[in-house]
Design a protein around this motif. Structure first.
Motif, short mmCIF file in Angstrom:
data_model
loop_
_atom_site.label_atom_id
_atom_site.label_comp_id
_atom_site.label_asym_id
_atom_site.label_seq_id
_atom_site.Cartn_x
_atom_site.Cartn_y
_atom_site.Cartn_z
N SER A 1 0.81 -1.19 -0.07
CA SER A 1 -0.20 -0.02 0.09
C SER A 1 0.84 1.31 0.02
N ILE A 2 2.01 1.17 0.68
CA ILE A 2 2.89 2.45 1.06
C ILE A 2 3.22 2.95 -0.31
N PHE A 3 3.37 2.39 -1.61
CA PHE A 3 4.02 3.04 -2.67
C PHE A 3 2.91 3.56 -3.63
N ASN A 4 1.78 3.96 -3.09
CA ASN A 4 0.53 4.42 -3.61
C ASN A 4 0.57 5.74 -3.14
N TYR A 5 1.53 6.36 -2.27
CA TYR A 5 1.54 7.50 -1.87
C TYR A 5 2.41 8.61 -2.65
N PRO A 6 2.13 9.64 -2.80
CA PRO A 6 3.28 10.58 -3.55
C PRO A 6 4.41 11.09 -2.96
N THR A 7 5.42 11.52 -3.78
CA THR A 7 6.72 11.95 -3.03
C THR A 7 6.75 13.29 -3.44
N LEU A 8 6.22 14.26 -2.81
CA LEU A 8 6.03 15.74 -2.91
C LEU A 8 7.47 16.68 -2.79
N SER A 9 8.14 16.27 -1.74
CA SER A 9 9.35 16.98 -1.71
C SER A 9 10.60 16.02 -1.52
N TRP A 10 11.76 16.72 -1.55
CA TRP A 10 13.09 15.89 -1.30
C TRP A 10 13.09 15.30 0.03
#
Ligand code: BYC
Length: 336
Positions: free
Chosen positions: A130-139
């Motif tokens: 599930s965790i990899f369906n969240y976005p990486t918005l910042s560094w």
């Protein structure tokens, strides 16, 4: 570990079904005795069909998670803030790809093909974390994945080094060593950011606020709602329950957050003197199931990216096959 692919069950040698009910009972008794004695089950040993299917489900899901897990961090390779961070991130994402490959090889020893597993992922039939369906918005999200996501992964995966199925257990030993390095690099990157400007510290806190709860959900549903746990434990596939691992993770992470200077976003998080563990607030299980069932923030994007990467790589597979055929034809000609 690299030799596992060579252990693919040969149709000629694949385990045969026991000939009679008495043989079947004997094979089952032998299997049970091995499990009870903590001996490893190997690819050519007889195993109950349900054990094989459970392992195949878990190992292939795990492999898919490693491969899809390359995407959120991969998004930042071209935007890493320095050459050093870029080199580290490239190596880390490459490691995740390697973990996926060891795990696909381990799953192949159970009699399925890589193509079948990839097809199940691409058609949406197979799960991944599930965790990899969240976005990486910042560094800061990249550091947060290292610290929290890899931290949770290690907590969950170290016990799998003692899994009853040999190829999975052996693959996990190397994976855990690498994950441990990944977790430390994430913590170190966040530490540097926390010693930077107020804007950098705010960026780290914002990332912690967004990742904390999804990371706690990563360990899977509460034990009471976990249909696979009891049998997984009996078979020595799972060694520690979802809730027990989640608790260990919370207890290990709270002091690390203090060192970093990050506030974990849970007003109910506090030390319970009586239990000698932390209490923590309620996890949003509705959100978890929505994500697992394909409706998280990035599910569609992640799958589409994977399918495109696979299609774009078709020429490489074709070229490798053509090369192998040429080599084989040359060897045959020389032998003649
Ligand atoms: N996400 O009965 P339960 C990494 C599913 S890679 C999605 O407790 P089980 C990393 C579960 O599959 C991280 N689905 O199941 C990579 C089951 O559905 P099915 C991946 C989840 O198997 C790159 C249903 O819910 N780690 O860390 O006893 C970069 C009921 O659950 C999740 C592994 O795969 C979830 N979070 O326990 C950085 C480790 N949780 O299959 C980091 C190996 C549960 O019946 N896997 N579900 O349709 C395991 O340890 C176990 O499979 C789980 C679930 C603890 C995940």
């Amino acid at each position: 570990m690299y030799t596992q692919a060579l252990d693919l069950p040969d149709p000629q040698q694949a385990q045969e079904a026991p000939a009679s009910p008495a043989d079947a009972a004997g094979a089952q008794a032998q299997f049970d005795a091995k499990i009870d004695a903590e001996r490893k089950i190997e690819p050519r040993d007889w195993m109950p069909e349900a054990y094989r299917r459970t392992l195949l489900r878990q190992i292939s899901q795990h492999a898919h998670s490693e491969i899809v897990g390359m995407l959120p961090e991969g998004n930042w390779i071209s935007r890493a803030p320095s050459l050093k961070r870029k080199a580290i991130l490239l190596a880390k994402v490459q490691d995740e790809g390697g973990h996926g490959l060891y795990l696909y090889s381990a799953a192949e020893t159970l009699g399925t093909s890589r193509d079948q597993m990839v097809e199940a992922l691409h058609s949406g039939k197979a799960k991944y974390s599930s965790i990899f369906n969240y976005p990486t918005l910042s560094w800061a999200d990249v550091g947060m994945i290292g610290w929290l996501v890899d931290g949770a992964a290690i907590m969950n995966q170290v016990p799998i080094c003692r899994c009853s199925y040999g190829p999975y257990a052996r693959a996990m030993i190397r994976i855990c060593k690498e994950e441990s390095f990944h977790q430390r690099q994430g913590f170190e990157s966040l530490m540097v950011q926390m010693q930077g400007t107020p804007a950098q510290r705010a960026m780290v806190q914002d990332a912690a606020n967004r990742w904390w709860w999804p990371v706690l959900a990563m360990f899977g549903p509460p034990d009471a709602d976990s249909p696979n746990s009891a049998q997984g434990m009996r078979w020595g596939i799972k060694r520690i329950s979802n809730d027990a691992l989640r608790q260990k993770f919370v207890d290990a992470t709270v002091p690390q957050a203090k060192i970093l200077g990050v506030t974990l976003p849970d007003p109910e998080l506090q030390w319970n003197e009586e239990r000698q563990q932390h209490d923590y607030g309620a996890i949003a299980w509705d959100e978890f199931w929505a994500v697992v069932n394909g409706n998280g923030p990035c599910n569609k994007e992640r799958l589409a990216t994977r399918v495109k990467a696979h299609e774009d790589g078709q020429w490489v597979r074709d070229a490798a096959l053509a090369h192998a055929r040429k080599q084989q034809a040359r060897a045959l000609k020389e032998a003649a």
